[in-house]
Design an enzyme around this catalytic site. Structure first.
Site, PDB file in Angstrom:
ATOM      1  N   ASP A   1       7.493   9.357  -1.770  1.00 23.62           N
ATOM      2  CA  ASP A   1       7.943   8.241  -0.934  1.00 23.62           C
ATOM      3  C   ASP A   1       8.457   8.650   0.441  1.00 23.62           C
ATOM      4  O   ASP A   1       9.288   7.952   1.040  1.00 23.62           O
ATOM      5  CB  ASP A   1       8.999   7.425  -1.686  1.00 23.62           C
ATOM      6  CG  ASP A   1       8.350   6.545  -2.749  1.00 23.62           C
ATOM      7  OD1 ASP A   1       7.262   6.012  -2.469  1.00 23.62           O
ATOM      8  OD2 ASP A   1       8.916   6.411  -3.840  1.00 23.62           O
TER       9      ASP A   1
ATOM     10  N   ASP B   1       1.233   2.010  -4.430  1.00 23.02           N
ATOM     11  CA  ASP B   1       2.257   1.931  -3.380  1.00 23.02           C
ATOM     12  C   ASP B   1       2.077   3.016  -2.314  1.00 23.02           C
ATOM     13  O   ASP B   1       2.465   2.846  -1.159  1.00 23.02           O
ATOM     14  CB  ASP B   1       3.668   2.105  -3.965  1.00 23.02           C
ATOM     15  CG  ASP B   1       3.875   1.482  -5.326  1.00 23.02           C
ATOM     16  OD1 ASP B   1       2.893   1.333  -6.061  1.00 23.02           O
ATOM     17  OD2 ASP B   1       5.019   1.172  -5.673  1.00 23.02           O
TER      18      ASP B   1
ATOM     19  N   SER C   1      12.338  -4.022 -10.765  1.00 21.95           N
ATOM     20  CA  SER C   1      11.693  -3.559 -11.999  1.00 21.95           C
ATOM     21  C   SER C   1      12.084  -4.471 -13.138  1.00 21.95           C
ATOM     22  O   SER C   1      13.266  -4.518 -13.487  1.00 21.95           O
ATOM     23  CB  SER C   1      12.241  -2.183 -12.372  1.00 21.95           C
ATOM     24  OG  SER C   1      11.694  -1.195 -11.601  1.00 21.95           O
TER      25      SER C   1
HETATM   26  N1  GLY Z   1       7.317   1.561  -4.466  1.00 19.29           N
HETATM   27  C1  GLY Z   1       8.087   1.100  -5.574  1.00 19.29           C
HETATM   28  C2  GLY Z   1       8.174  -0.363  -5.640  1.00 19.29           C
HETATM   29  O1  GLY Z   1       7.476  -1.081  -4.952  1.00 19.29           O
HETATM   30  O2  GLY Z   1       8.975  -0.831  -6.450  1.00 19.29           O
END
Ligand code: GLY
Length: 386
Positions: free
Chosen positions: A99, A159, A347
């Site tokens: 990231d 992502d 999440s």
């Molecule tokens: N890149 C992790 C997310 O979009 O949660």
């Protein structure tokens, strides 16, 4: 499909950006030497160190606010954060993942582009150096997470398309093609494997560690392996636009249209997706409002490369999405939240996925960042940080 939906007006954009600037200024005492946690809790972000994959979005918000308001307080705060990003990469603090683009593009590349910050440039180039250490020549992709020598981690995730602009920028800036070459290889591998036959997308995709052959797709944050995680699809929309921007390969316009088509066909009536596109109106499930802003940014990026009719269509869709967010998702009262956009989902654990349950139906920092980016894109011919 959404022909009659209203479009955000310039005065609404102005008021959304003015409010965003006022929220950000009010946050600075708490969040200048600290960063925002990736998501709010009951509407409020709490401070953390520069410890997560998301901290660059907060600095990016400050830069976008600075561009909008031209207020030196904002510039000074962002500059303090850029120093922290330089320290983070120098100390290699929590940078062993892919990231680097999310972290270093809206913070440090932005600083360099907006102010000529040499520390921003140095930090971002070091972050690009760090990112390319995760490239696997066998399979030709950048591994997302985890130790590099484990078959259970031998995968890319959709992502990562948004991490690649850091590499393209680093090659332009240094004249060294190595970053560009790795970005291009990863891009082609990712685009060839994450988009399914029906134009939905895999969140993650595994490769055979010995041969590099494509192996199988799986989800982490979507509802189940074969469903379409809303944000993954939105990363696919913006990522395909970036793929075209950097390669100018017409097949990526086609990919963009397919991935966008699937996304649009699976939206609920208000154009703001549930967290997975397998859910729709009537399902008792949380939304992911951040996906709407990410998709809007992708539409506005792609509008630059297509004919006038198609550009008008993409811009209209982006304005409709932003109108829905502005009317029904944006924070309007600072007493209720120190963020910008409610009803996003980081999440959401399901019986079929592997993610932790966190940041469900809250603000999150990329949702806030891309909301401001889309509004900025609608306001002027913006020079992208990406
Ligand atoms: N890149 C992790 C997310 O979009 O949660």
């Amino acid at each position: 499909m959404f022909e009659e939906k209203p479009l955000i007006t310039q005065s609404e954009i102005d008021s959304a950006m003015d409010f965003a600037v006022s929220q950000i200024l009010a946050c600075l005492p708490e969040f200048t030497t600290k960063f925002q946690k990736p998501y709010s809790e009951n509407g409020f972000y709490h401070p953390i160190g520069n410890d997560d994959w998301t901290t660059g979005f907060w600095t990016g918000e400050i830069w976008l606010a600075y561009e909008w308001a031209n207020d030196e307080t904002l510039r000074r705060a962002a500059e303090i954060q850029v120093e922290d990003f330089l320290k983070r990469i120098n100390e290699k603090h929590l940078v062993d993942h892919h990231d680097m683009g999310f972290l270093y593009t809206p913070s440090c590349v932005a600083a360099y582009k907006l102010t000529g910050s040499l520390h921003g440039r140095e930090a971002a180039i070091k972050a690009a150096d760090q990112l390319i250490t995760r490239f696997h020549p066998i399979g030709e992709f950048i591994q997302a997470w985890g130790p590099m020598d484990e078959p259970e981690n031998y995968r890319l995730i959709i992502d990562c398309l948004l991490n690649l602009p850091l590499l393209y920028w680093a090659s332009e800036e240094t004249g060294d093609p190595k970053y560009h070459d790795i970005a291009e290889k990863h891009l082609h591998t990712a685009m060839a494997n994450v988009i399914r036959e029906d134009a939905s997308t895999w969140h993650t995709f595994f490769f055979d560690m010995k041969t590099g052959a494509p192996d199988h797709g799986a989800t982490c944050q979507g509802y189940r392996d074969a469903s379409a995680w809303a944000r993954g699809q939105a990363w696919g929309v913006y990522g395909s636009a970036m793929a075209y921007r950097y390669t100018k390969e017409p097949r990526y316009i086609e990919s963009f249209e397919r991935v966008l088509g699937y996304y649009l066909e699976h939206l609920p009536s208000d154009m703001v997706p549930f967290w997975d596109l397998c859910f729709t109106d009537g399902d008792d499930q949380p939304r992911d409002s951040s996906s709407a802003s990410i998709a809007a940014c992708g539409l506005l990026e792609m509008a630059k490369y297509v004919d006038a009719d198609r550009a008008a269509q993409y811009t209209k869709l982006a304005k409709q999405m932003m109108k829905a967010l502005y009317d029904n998702y944006a924070v309007k009262d600072p007493a209720l939240s120190n963020g910008l956009v409610l009803h996003s989902t980081y999440s959401n654990h399901s019986p079929y996925n592997t993610c932790r349950h966190e940041g469900v139906d809250e603000c999150n920092s990329w949702g806030d960042y891309f909301y401001m980016e889309a509004l900025t894109r609608l306001s002027k011919d913006w020079n992208p940080y990406w």
